[in-house]
Design an enzyme around this catalytic site. Structure first.
Site, PDB file in Angstrom:
ATOM      1  N   SER A 117       0.886  -1.171  -0.001  1.00 30.14           N
ATOM      2  CA  SER A 117       0.005  -0.126  -0.037  1.00 30.14           C
ATOM      3  C   SER A 117       0.809   1.139   0.006  1.00 30.14           C
ATOM      4  CB  SER A 117      -0.851  -0.093   1.379  1.00 30.14           C
ATOM      5  OG  SER A 117      -1.495   1.308   1.350  1.00 30.14           O
ATOM      6  N   TYR A 136      -0.605  -0.684  10.751  1.00 28.12           N
ATOM      7  CA  TYR A 136      -0.961  -0.889   9.415  1.00 28.12           C
ATOM      8  C   TYR A 136       0.213  -0.670   8.481  1.00 28.12           C
ATOM      9  CZ  TYR A 136      -3.556  -1.047   4.663  1.00 28.12           C
ATOM     10  OH  TYR A 136      -3.600  -1.233   3.427  1.00 28.12           O
TER      11      TYR A 136
END
Length: 242
Positions: A94, A120
């Site tokens: 990501s 994350y």
């Protein structure tokens, strides 16, 4: 389970990436059933969930997004090697990796105050470093590796927003943000590009976004951190006896 559509057989195996035993069991079943693997796409993951633990006690995001795929990929390497030169391992990261920091002294958030977004981002940075280090370790077999940012996609990845941040943030996101995100079909394009495009046959260890090569963050290019994370991952997943 098996699905047949348009003359193509699709077989489904159940696996829980938050359980290393489940990963091992799935890898064993695949090793018994398959002759080779041409493409492995590490795609499943979780995002900004409340603080929780995997079966082995890892922080849920680093456990599911990194340790699970790390173990699975290594266990399936013999099948990828049998796939021959040009086999591919694609790992979905990501753009959030650019904000990530690998907490080598507390990778599982046991001493640090838990921060869902930071956890994350750490897991997504781990994906980039894993792919880069894997490239070095399997190049002798002709296996290519790729990591990527798929875009921000309207999927169930956002399902933990309400639990983590409450009704207001979740409601705002559902009403104003989700409608403008990429569709699942659009969001899959960079993954498909890395899995299938022949122009990447001689590329490995690179990072991609919007079907183009892109330079990862400074931390994502840190070779020493990539090696250090690999060694730590081997130890924590039990791949390398302590």
């Amino acid at each position: 389970n098996e699905i047949r559509e348009d003359g193509v057989d699709i077989e489904v195996e159940k696996m829980d990436l938050s359980s290393l035993q489940s990963v091992r069991d799935c890898a064993e079943r695949l090793s018994c059933r398959l002759e080779k693997i041409d493409i492995l796409l590490n795609n499943a993951g979780v995002m900004v969930c409340p603080e929780s633990r995997t079966t082995e006690g890892f922080e849920m995001q680093i456990g599911t997004n990194h340790f699970g795929p790390f173990l699975l990929t290594n266990l399936l390497l013999p099948l990828l090697i049998k796939g021959g030169k040009g086999s591919r391992v694609v790992t979905v990261s990501s753009i959030a990796h650019s904000r990530g920091v690998i907490q080598f002294d507390d990778i599982n958030w046991e001493k640090t105050t838990y921060a869902p977004v930071a956890a994350y981002s750490q897991s997504k940075l781990a994906n980039v470093l894993f792919s880069a280090e894997l490239a070095e370790r399997v190049k002798q077999y002709g296996i290519n590796t790729y990591s990527l940012h798929p875009g921000v996609i309207n999927t169930d990845l956002f399902r933990h927003l309400k639990e983590t941040y409450g009704d207001f943030i979740a409601g705002f996101g559902e009403k104003f943000v989700l409608p403008i995100l990429k569709t699942v079909e659009s969001g899959a394009q960079t993954s498909l590009y890395c899995c299938l495009d022949e122009s990447l046959d001689n590329q490995t260890g690179k990072y991609y976004s919007d079907c183009r090569e892109k330079e990862p963050s400074r931390r994502g290019r840190n070779r020493d951190d990539a090696k250090r994370l690999w060694d730590l991952s081997e130890k924590l997943t039990g791949l390398k006896p302590t």
